[in-house]
Design a protein around this motif. Sequence first.
Motif, PDB file in Angstrom:
ATOM      1  N   VAL A 179       0.872  -1.178   0.000  1.00  0.00           N
ATOM      2  CA  VAL A 179       0.000   0.000   0.000  1.00  0.00           C
ATOM      3  C   VAL A 179       0.908   1.226   0.000  1.00  0.00           C
ATOM      4  N   VAL A 180       0.648   2.148  -0.914  1.00  0.00           N
ATOM      5  CA  VAL A 180       1.467   3.362  -1.006  1.00  0.00           C
ATOM      6  C   VAL A 180       0.569   4.575  -0.817  1.00  0.00           C
ATOM      7  N   ASN A 181       0.849   5.363   0.223  1.00  0.00           N
ATOM      8  CA  ASN A 181       0.106   6.617   0.381  1.00  0.00           C
ATOM      9  C   ASN A 181       0.762   7.687  -0.479  1.00  0.00           C
ATOM     10  N   ALA A 182       0.069   8.079  -1.533  1.00  0.00           N
ATOM     11  CA  ALA A 182       0.552   9.150  -2.410  1.00  0.00           C
ATOM     12  C   ALA A 182      -0.378  10.355  -2.319  1.00  0.00           C
ATOM     13  N   THR A 183      -0.970  10.543  -1.147  1.00  0.00           N
ATOM     14  CA  THR A 183      -1.728  11.768  -0.850  1.00  0.00           C
ATOM     15  C   THR A 183      -0.934  12.550   0.207  1.00  0.00           C
ATOM     16  N   PRO A 184      -1.277  13.816   0.442  1.00  0.00           N
ATOM     17  CA  PRO A 184      -0.578  14.564   1.505  1.00  0.00           C
ATOM     18  C   PRO A 184      -1.115  14.256   2.904  1.00  0.00           C
ATOM     19  N   ILE A 185      -2.042  13.311   3.015  1.00  0.00           N
ATOM     20  CA  ILE A 185      -2.612  13.011   4.343  1.00  0.00           C
ATOM     21  C   ILE A 185      -1.492  12.486   5.234  1.00  0.00           C
ATOM     22  N   GLY A 186      -1.312  13.120   6.397  1.00  0.00           N
ATOM     23  CA  GLY A 186      -0.250  12.736   7.311  1.00  0.00           C
ATOM     24  C   GLY A 186       0.728  13.876   7.563  1.00  0.00           C
ATOM     25  N   TRP A 187       0.832  14.789   6.621  1.00  0.00           N
ATOM     26  CA  TRP A 187       1.759  15.913   6.785  1.00  0.00           C
ATOM     27  C   TRP A 187       1.420  16.750   8.008  1.00  0.00           C
ATOM     28  N   LYS A 188       0.099  16.917   8.246  1.00  0.00           N
ATOM     29  CA  LYS A 188      -0.308  17.838   9.321  1.00  0.00           C
ATOM     30  C   LYS A 188      -0.793  17.085  10.537  1.00  0.00           C
ATOM     31  N   GLY A 189      -0.297  15.843  10.704  1.00  0.00           N
ATOM     32  CA  GLY A 189      -0.755  15.046  11.832  1.00  0.00           C
ATOM     33  C   GLY A 189      -2.131  14.453  11.583  1.00  0.00           C
ATOM     34  N   ASP A 190      -2.642  14.609  10.351  1.00  0.00           N
ATOM     35  CA  ASP A 190      -3.965  14.067  10.031  1.00  0.00           C
ATOM     36  C   ASP A 190      -3.848  12.593   9.624  1.00  0.00           C
ATOM     37  N   ALA A 191      -5.002  11.936   9.494  1.00  0.00           N
ATOM     38  CA  ALA A 191      -4.996  10.493   9.204  1.00  0.00           C
ATOM     39  C   ALA A 191      -6.167  10.147   8.303  1.00  0.00           C
ATOM     40  N   PHE A 192      -6.054   9.024   7.592  1.00  0.00           N
ATOM     41  CA  PHE A 192      -7.184   8.538   6.797  1.00  0.00           C
ATOM     42  C   PHE A 192      -8.321   8.146   7.726  1.00  0.00           C
ATOM     43  N   ASP A 193      -9.540   8.428   7.308  1.00  0.00           N
ATOM     44  CA  ASP A 193     -10.707   7.933   8.057  1.00  0.00           C
ATOM     45  C   ASP A 193     -10.839   6.450   7.757  1.00  0.00           C
ATOM     46  N   ALA A 194     -10.852   5.639   8.786  1.00  0.00           N
ATOM     47  CA  ALA A 194     -11.209   4.228   8.645  1.00  0.00           C
ATOM     48  C   ALA A 194     -10.509   3.528   7.484  1.00  0.00           C
ATOM     49  N   LEU A 195      -9.181   3.441   7.581  1.00  0.00           N
ATOM     50  CA  LEU A 195      -8.429   2.682   6.571  1.00  0.00           C
ATOM     51  C   LEU A 195      -8.219   1.273   7.140  1.00  0.00           C
ATOM     52  N   PRO A 196      -8.886   0.256   6.594  1.00  0.00           N
ATOM     53  CA  PRO A 196      -8.882  -1.066   7.243  1.00  0.00           C
ATOM     54  C   PRO A 196      -7.617  -1.874   6.954  1.00  0.00           C
ATOM     55  N   LEU A 197      -6.513  -1.501   7.643  1.00  0.00           N
ATOM     56  CA  LEU A 197      -5.233  -2.176   7.389  1.00  0.00           C
ATOM     57  C   LEU A 197      -5.284  -3.654   7.766  1.00  0.00           C
TER      58      LEU A 197
END
Length: 263
Positions: A179-197
């Motif tokens: 799984v590769v996160n290629a969005t900026p989500i995480g830069w500001k301490g934010d997180a994906f909503d409900a990512l079922p790892l």
Amino acid sequence: MLVRILGWPLESTLSPAIHAAAFRACDFPWEYAARPTPPDMLRQEIARLRDADCRGANITIPHKEAVLGLVDDVDASAREIGAANCVVHEGRKLIAYNTDAEGFARALAEVEFDPHDKHAVILGAGGAARAVARVLARAGADPITVVNRSAPRADAIAALFGITATMNFDAALRGAELVVNATPIGWKGDAFDALPLELLSRSALVVDLVYRSTALIEMARAGGLRTQDGLPMLVHQAALSFELWTKRAAPLEVMREAALAAR
Ligand code: NDP
């Protein structure tokens, strides 16, 4: 010689520290200068790369796509990806390259991950996602799925690389091995909503292109999954850029140390 980085707002770039260390280590009296460049100044800043003492630039958010229309030549991989992160002033020409893609490939190789026949999921559908998709498609990852919040860009990548687009995390992630996160989500301490790892294969690798520790990396680690943040890719794309400008082997470990120190 002068090399620049053009981006906006260009707040958190590690590139000046990485390249200053590389130039120092190689005894190059070169300067790497950050030029915060709003979109309406891009044309002018690209024109300045033609100055006799300028060897080129790195190009970052949000200019990686627009730069293609402002240079003389575009390398084949940058053309296919539709984005460039490096410009070389060669003779009288400006040539655009994409070193993000090969940087990502080399980062995967560092953790001995061979994408061949692996079920891969890319989160996001911007320029970085396209670079990742090209690498994975060429390496034979199968299936490759792109998940994006808006469908048109995901559909465009899917059409370009012959892969699948969806907006459904569950369907995409079930059994995935990369799984590769290629969005900026995480830069500001934010997180994906409900990512079922928990749906991933137990041997999956989770890569976050954000080059900080993110909630995604922490969650993946807590779930016993292998992880890689975006720093190795950043360092490899920088090394490849260095080599395009200087035609010399990059001092990779010096660059990595500088990135870690500046992070
Ligand atoms: P783009 O702006 O081109 O694309 C961003 C993508 O993320 C788009 O698909 C966008 O969706 C999606 N997105 C943005 N914000 C959100 C959000 N809040 N929720 C859900 N999806 C979102 O950026 P890049 O592709 O150039 O860069 C993406 C990331 O990769 C950045 O964090 C960048 O720093 C990192 N990166 C790291 C590199 C490295 O060397 N480590 C190299 C290159 C990039 P939509 O299409 O709907 O707008």
